[in-house]
Design a protein around this motif. Structure first.
Motif, PDB file in Angstrom:
ATOM      1  N   LEU A 118       0.831  -1.211   0.000  1.00 59.23           N
ATOM      2  CA  LEU A 118       0.000   0.000   0.000  1.00 59.23           C
ATOM      3  C   LEU A 118       0.864   1.259   0.000  1.00 59.23           C
ATOM      4  O   LEU A 118       0.548   2.243  -0.669  1.00 59.23           O
ATOM      5  N   LYS A 119       1.947   1.222   0.743  1.00 64.46           N
ATOM      6  CA  LYS A 119       2.838   2.382   0.788  1.00 64.46           C
ATOM      7  C   LYS A 119       3.540   2.596  -0.547  1.00 64.46           C
ATOM      8  O   LYS A 119       3.677   3.725  -1.027  1.00 64.46           O
ATOM      9  N   GLU A 120       3.984   1.503  -1.167  1.00 61.42           N
ATOM     10  CA  GLU A 120       4.746   1.623  -2.410  1.00 61.42           C
ATOM     11  C   GLU A 120       3.862   2.005  -3.586  1.00 61.42           C
ATOM     12  O   GLU A 120       4.258   2.812  -4.437  1.00 61.42           O
ATOM     13  N   SER A 122       0.741   3.429  -3.440  1.00 60.19           N
ATOM     14  CA  SER A 122       0.013   4.675  -3.198  1.00 60.19           C
ATOM     15  C   SER A 122      -1.230   4.766  -4.078  1.00 60.19           C
ATOM     16  O   SER A 122      -1.352   5.643  -4.940  1.00 60.19           O
ATOM     17  N   ASP A 124      -5.179   5.184  -5.558  1.00 59.17           N
ATOM     18  CA  ASP A 124      -6.255   6.171  -5.424  1.00 59.17           C
ATOM     19  C   ASP A 124      -7.455   5.559  -4.703  1.00 59.17           C
ATOM     20  O   ASP A 124      -8.177   6.248  -3.985  1.00 59.17           O
ATOM     21  N   SER A 150      -0.748   2.054   6.985  1.00 59.60           N
ATOM     22  CA  SER A 150      -0.063   2.442   5.744  1.00 59.60           C
ATOM     23  C   SER A 150      -0.096   3.936   5.501  1.00 59.60           C
ATOM     24  O   SER A 150       0.623   4.443   4.633  1.00 59.60           O
ATOM     25  N   GLU A 151      -0.963   4.652   6.265  1.00 56.36           N
ATOM     26  CA  GLU A 151      -1.097   6.108   6.131  1.00 56.36           C
ATOM     27  C   GLU A 151      -1.434   6.511   4.698  1.00 56.36           C
ATOM     28  O   GLU A 151      -0.938   7.488   4.149  1.00 56.36           O
ATOM     29  N   THR A 152      -2.285   5.740   4.063  1.00 59.98           N
ATOM     30  CA  THR A 152      -2.658   5.973   2.670  1.00 59.98           C
ATOM     31  C   THR A 152      -3.514   7.228   2.509  1.00 59.98           C
ATOM     32  O   THR A 152      -4.217   7.637   3.439  1.00 59.98           O
ATOM     33  N   ASN A 153      -3.450   7.804   1.318  1.00 66.63           N
ATOM     34  CA  ASN A 153      -4.348   8.906   0.956  1.00 66.63           C
ATOM     35  C   ASN A 153      -5.512   8.426   0.094  1.00 66.63           C
ATOM     36  O   ASN A 153      -6.281   9.230  -0.423  1.00 66.63           O
ATOM     37  N   ALA A 154      -5.607   7.115  -0.066  1.00 69.29           N
ATOM     38  CA  ALA A 154      -6.646   6.544  -0.924  1.00 69.29           C
ATOM     39  C   ALA A 154      -8.027   6.678  -0.283  1.00 69.29           C
ATOM     40  O   ALA A 154      -8.157   6.826   0.936  1.00 69.29           O
TER      41      ALA A 154
END
Length: 473
Positions: A118-120, A122, A124, A150-154
């Motif tokens: 998830l981090k790699e 990134s 939507d 994962s601190e995702t922005n998705a």
């Protein structure tokens, strides 16, 4: 001044296409470069060309409709409980929602690996599945916690066990993760319910593409305030052509080969699969028994992904088809692939470059078709229940129509375009490919136009398709 029925606009990554219809006939067609900084400028440029060709000061249509592939599709990662179940569901959700699947994860993967991916990537969109209604809750809750890590922005589309969705939403909210709740995409073991998840992702797709400068101006012009993904428009048209309407009988099983500069998309529609009940379809295991199926080969394209083609098939093998497998020719061919990848607007300027484009097209189509189609089992598998030589996967052997779409088909001589597809089908090997299909080239890109039109008038769209494809078949 004449008033037209439909004005269709399609914004692609490279070109913006416009089509004008009256009485189900294609009246005018124009193509202009997509203007990245302000896409409406490209639309206006094409409109000016159209007005000039029709000798009109203004073009008015009852319906102005639009599709777009300019954003390239939302980057999606799917996470669920079991890999094969999640993969099946994710492919169905992505089919015409405007998303492209980059990775599929499950609880079979180590937790730290899921977070790392998830981090790699990134993404939507994250499609969060897992558990039938009333079934397992642990997996979807665990994956929600990993998404927060994962601190995702998705945007997370929660599409798993309804009983667990409230807990999952609470976890994501506490982690400041944007999320949407939709009905479970797999409420029971033999049932897929993907409509709501598709619609939720499609709304995110619209939000994303309207960030492009000029698309807000387009939204003021179109009559239905909806911009649909171009692959979705093509798939909808394919389904309509295959199934027909109550007025017009459909054409039956078909395959569409959509070969572009960046991707090669294969759509297949087998209408009789709708007659099977849920258990016969085996929804959770395979794709071969779905009426509609689309695969996207993101590394196979004639320009942006040209090197991906020779990564998939050694350049020496490709050149061997024309007895050109010499060190000098291999070097020239590979240099050409690298050049067009760096200069995607390049057009073949001599016979050698035309040959290279043809070889790339044949290879991309062959690889994409074989990845889409099923195959004969090479060995027995007692667990999966098949014997050596048994057909498994998507069976396209009875398909008697293949439609070619894309720039190389549209701008080439029609017989040469058909020959590209015939060559791609020649070496069937173990694949369940069409045996001897009729090949039709969609030179005017009527499929994307009809897909747009059917949102407003299905019978009109069918008439557009009928005049082209039923007449030629």
């Amino acid at each position: 001044m004449e008033r037209y029925d439909f004005h269709i606009i399609d914004i692609g990554s490279t070109y913006t296409k416009q089509r004008l219809f009256r009485n189900s006939e294609l009246v005018a067609t124009v193509q202009s470069p997509t203007t990245v900084k302000n896409v409406y400028s490209g639309i206006k440029n094409g409109l000016d060309l159209m007005k000039e060709s029709l000798d009109e000061e203004k073009i008015e249509a009852e319906f102005v409709l639009s599709s777009s592939s300019a954003a390239g599709g939302l980057r999606m990662v799917a996470i669920g409980y079991m890999m094969r179940v999640t993969a099946k569901a994710a492919k169905e959700v992505a089919m015409n929602s405007g998303s492209k699947i980059l990775e599929i994860l499950s609880n079979e993967d180590p937790a730290d690996f899921r977070v790392q991916v998830l981090k790699e990537i990134s993404p939507d969109i994250i499609l969060l599945a897992g558990g039938t209604d009333g079934g397992d809750e642990k997996s979807i809750i665990e994956n929600a916690e990993l998404i927060v890590q994962s601190e995702t922005n998705a945007v997370v589309v929660i599409a798993g066990n309804l009983n667990a969705q409230r807990k999952v939403a609470k976890i994501l909210k506490a982690g400041n993760i944007n999320h949407i709740r939709v009905p479970n995409i797999m409420p029971t073991i033999h049932e897929l319910r993907v409509k709501e998840a598709r619609e939720a992702i499609h709304m995110e797709f619209i939000k994303e593409i309207t960030k492009a400068e000029g698309l807000n101006a387009l939204q003021q012009v179109i009559t239905n305030d909806k911009i649909i993904p171009t692959p979705g428009a093509v798939l909808m048209a394919a389904e309509l052509l295959a199934k027909g309407t109550y007025k017009t009988e459909g054409i039956g099983e078909l395959v569409i080969v959509d070969l572009g500069g960046a991707t090669t998309d294969i759509h297949s529609v087998i209408p009789q699969m709708e007659e099977l009940d849920a258990e016969e379809r085996g929804l959770v295991v395979t794709n071969e028994k779905q009426m509609s199926y689309r695969t996207v080969e993101g590394n196979l394209g004639l320009r942006i992904s040209a090197v991906g083609i020779i990564d998939a098939v050694d350049s020496r093998i490709i050149l061997e088809k024309r007895n050109l497998n010499t060190a000098e020719m291999v070097h020239e061919f590979e240099e050409y692939c690298e050049m067009v990848e760096e200069n995607p607007s390049h057009l073949a300027s001599n016979e050698r470059e035309e040959l290279f484009d043809t070889l790339l097209a044949e290879t991309a189509v062959e690889v994409a078709l074989k990845r889409h189609a099923g195959r004969y089992a090479s060995e027995a598998d007692a667990f999966k229940g098949y014997n050596t030589g048994m057909p498994i996967g998507r069976d396209l052997r009875n398909v008697d129509l293949v439609i070619g779409v894309g720039g190389i088909f549209s701008h080439n001589d029609e017989e040469k375009s058909k020959a590209i597809i015939r060559e791609a089908l020649k070496d069937r090997n173990m694949s369940l490919l069409p045996k001897n299909p009729k090949i039709i080239i969609d030179k005017d890109y009527l499929l994307f136009a009809a897909g747009n039109i059917m949102e407003q008038d299905k019978d009109y769209a069918m008439e557009v398709l009928k005049r082209k494809f039923l007449a030629e078949k």
